[in-house]
Design a protein around this motif. Sequence first.
Motif, short mmCIF file in Angstrom:
data_model
loop_
_atom_site.label_atom_id
_atom_site.label_comp_id
_atom_site.label_asym_id
_atom_site.label_seq_id
_atom_site.Cartn_x
_atom_site.Cartn_y
_atom_site.Cartn_z
N ALA A 57 0.83 -1.20 0.00
CA ALA A 57 0.00 0.00 0.00
C ALA A 57 0.87 1.26 0.00
N LEU A 58 1.97 1.21 0.74
CA LEU A 58 2.88 2.37 0.73
C LEU A 58 3.37 2.63 -0.70
N ALA A 59 3.70 1.54 -1.37
CA ALA A 59 4.22 1.68 -2.74
C ALA A 59 3.12 2.06 -3.72
N ASN A 60 1.88 1.67 -3.38
CA ASN A 60 0.74 1.91 -4.29
C ASN A 60 -0.46 2.36 -3.45
N PRO A 61 -0.55 3.64 -3.14
CA PRO A 61 -1.70 4.09 -2.34
C PRO A 61 -3.04 3.75 -3.01
N ASP A 62 -3.00 3.55 -4.34
CA ASP A 62 -4.20 3.15 -5.09
C ASP A 62 -4.16 1.66 -5.42
N PHE A 63 -3.57 0.87 -4.50
CA PHE A 63 -3.41 -0.59 -4.70
C PHE A 63 -4.72 -1.25 -5.15
N VAL A 64 -5.81 -0.92 -4.46
CA VAL A 64 -7.09 -1.61 -4.74
C VAL A 64 -7.60 -1.21 -6.12
N GLN A 65 -7.53 0.08 -6.42
CA GLN A 65 -7.98 0.54 -7.74
C GLN A 65 -7.12 -0.08 -8.84
N ARG A 66 -5.83 -0.21 -8.58
CA ARG A 66 -4.93 -0.81 -9.58
C ARG A 66 -5.30 -2.28 -9.83
N LEU A 67 -5.62 -2.98 -8.74
CA LEU A 67 -6.05 -4.38 -8.93
C LEU A 67 -7.31 -4.43 -9.80
N LYS A 68 -8.24 -3.53 -9.49
CA LYS A 68 -9.50 -3.52 -10.24
C LYS A 68 -9.25 -3.24 -11.72
N ASP A 69 -8.32 -2.33 -11.97
CA ASP A 69 -8.05 -1.91 -13.36
C ASP A 69 -7.03 -2.80 -14.05
N GLY A 70 -6.50 -3.79 -13.32
CA GLY A 70 -5.47 -4.65 -13.91
C GLY A 70 -4.17 -3.92 -14.21
N LYS A 71 -3.90 -2.87 -13.43
CA LYS A 71 -2.67 -2.10 -13.66
C LYS A 71 -1.50 -2.68 -12.88
N GLU A 72 -0.31 -2.29 -13.28
CA GLU A 72 0.91 -2.78 -12.65
C GLU A 72 0.99 -2.31 -11.18
N ILE A 73 1.52 -3.18 -10.32
CA ILE A 73 1.69 -2.84 -8.90
C ILE A 73 3.19 -2.68 -8.64
N ALA A 74 3.56 -1.53 -8.04
CA ALA A 74 4.98 -1.26 -7.80
C ALA A 74 5.46 -1.95 -6.53
N GLU A 75 6.77 -2.25 -6.48
CA GLU A 75 7.42 -2.71 -5.24
C GLU A 75 7.74 -1.50 -4.39
N LEU A 76 7.81 -1.70 -3.06
CA LEU A 76 8.18 -0.58 -2.19
C LEU A 76 9.67 -0.29 -2.34
N ASP A 77 9.99 0.97 -2.60
CA ASP A 77 11.37 1.43 -2.57
C ASP A 77 11.56 2.08 -1.19
N PHE A 78 12.37 1.45 -0.33
CA PHE A 78 12.51 1.93 1.04
C PHE A 78 13.10 3.34 1.13
N GLN A 79 13.72 3.79 0.02
CA GLN A 79 14.22 5.17 -0.01
C GLN A 79 13.11 6.17 0.31
N MET A 80 11.89 5.76 -0.02
CA MET A 80 10.73 6.63 0.20
C MET A 80 10.56 6.98 1.67
N LEU A 81 11.06 6.10 2.56
CA LEU A 81 10.85 6.27 4.00
C LEU A 81 12.12 6.77 4.69
N LEU A 82 13.12 7.20 3.91
CA LEU A 82 14.40 7.59 4.51
C LEU A 82 14.64 9.09 4.36
N PRO A 83 15.37 9.71 5.30
CA PRO A 83 15.94 9.08 6.48
C PRO A 83 14.90 8.78 7.56
N LYS A 84 13.71 9.38 7.46
CA LYS A 84 12.64 9.13 8.44
C LYS A 84 11.36 8.83 7.67
#
Length: 366
Positions: A324-351
């Motif tokens: 969900a962090l990687a795809n805040p629209d995870f559910v909509q993406r599933l519905k639309d058959g769109k690609e789901i991204a992997e989480l890049d931990f850089q997004m949460l760094l340094p805090k």
Amino acid sequence: MSDTMQTVNFRSIQFPNRFALAPMTRTSAEADGTPNALMAEHYERYARGGFGLIITEGTYTDDKASQGYANQPGIISDSHIEGWKTIVDRAHAAGSKIFIQLMHAGAQFQANRYTDQPLGASEIAPKGTPLGLYGDQQTWRTPSTMNENDIKVVIEGFARSAANAKAAGFDGIEIHGANGYLLNQFLSTYFNNRDDNYGGTLENRARLAVEVVRAVRHAVGDSYPVGIRLSQGTVTDPEYQLPEGAEGFRQIVEAVRDAGADFVHTTDSDVHRQNFVSGDQSLASVAADVEGLDLMVNGGIEETNHQDIANQFPGALLAVGKKALANPDFVQRLKDGKEIAELDFQMLLPKATITNELAWREQKGS
Ligand SMILES: Cc1cc2nc3c(=O)[nH]c(=O)nc-3n(C[C@H](O)[C@H](O)[C@H](O)COP(=O)(O)O)c2cc1C
């Protein structure tokens, strides 16, 4: 065949689909714990992204020793309630239900604006080191042992916070009994070496969780959703196992049910992990076998396995964290058959702040 996009009911409440946003701490509230506009936008993004249920980050419950992180939100003052109201309204306007997660940090204490002294089950600090994602503390402080009055303050804090959350418009309460925070510390033989009514036997170690559930239930009334999140492992000790094994875990689930919980939310690194001292059951499968409770499961749920997990646990909500962090629209993406991204931990760094996430998104154009 069960479908993750179908509505599901927890008692009187209907969710538009089976997906919940897992609770995730973002240390982005105002210094006094008030939820702000940045947080409102953040949660609204997941609601618009299709999650049937939003669970908030762990939110502190009293002005003594419950806060664990700087800029963690609280639910104990009028300004906290007002801040949450905006978030609740925006989640509702986007079609989601929203539960608050109530959390007491106990020994897992990095920063607290009310005190410098953590309180815990016993004078035992967590294993490992504090979480860099949530603050700059390098070492854990050793907590003082909670006395009976401290325990009373904890229980009253949860109850009052639950009433505040109901007043703010939340659809339900999740009590944090997992991941090494206070209620989990009491359950744990690593953290709890008490020799009073709150230590020793499993029944005694579960007493605080049971009393908190009972007090929260009393504060919000019979028909309001109340549940508890449970794990064996903690954030800095994911391999911890209850010595009483699957049977002990079942007893804890039954005890919180009998105290008034109407759902249990199991969390592990993987929904299917078989991590009891013996046997081949997962936390989720033990909880699923207990009658009279709704179930939410968490751990490694993603685009490839959600349907199987939904089928294995009919009627359960599926809580999604990293995907969900990687795809805040995870559910909509599933519905639309769109690609789901992997989480890049850089997004949460340094805090793990929302500001850092937004900066990362701008840089990546995502
Ligand atoms: C940044 C971050 C913050 C988290 N904060 C919380 C929290 O406040 N309360 C909680 O119960 N779990 C928290 N968790 C754990 C998640 O809710 C979830 O259990 C974990 O990520 C495993 O689920 P997943 O495999 O879907 O990611 C957090 C996880 C992450 C990555």
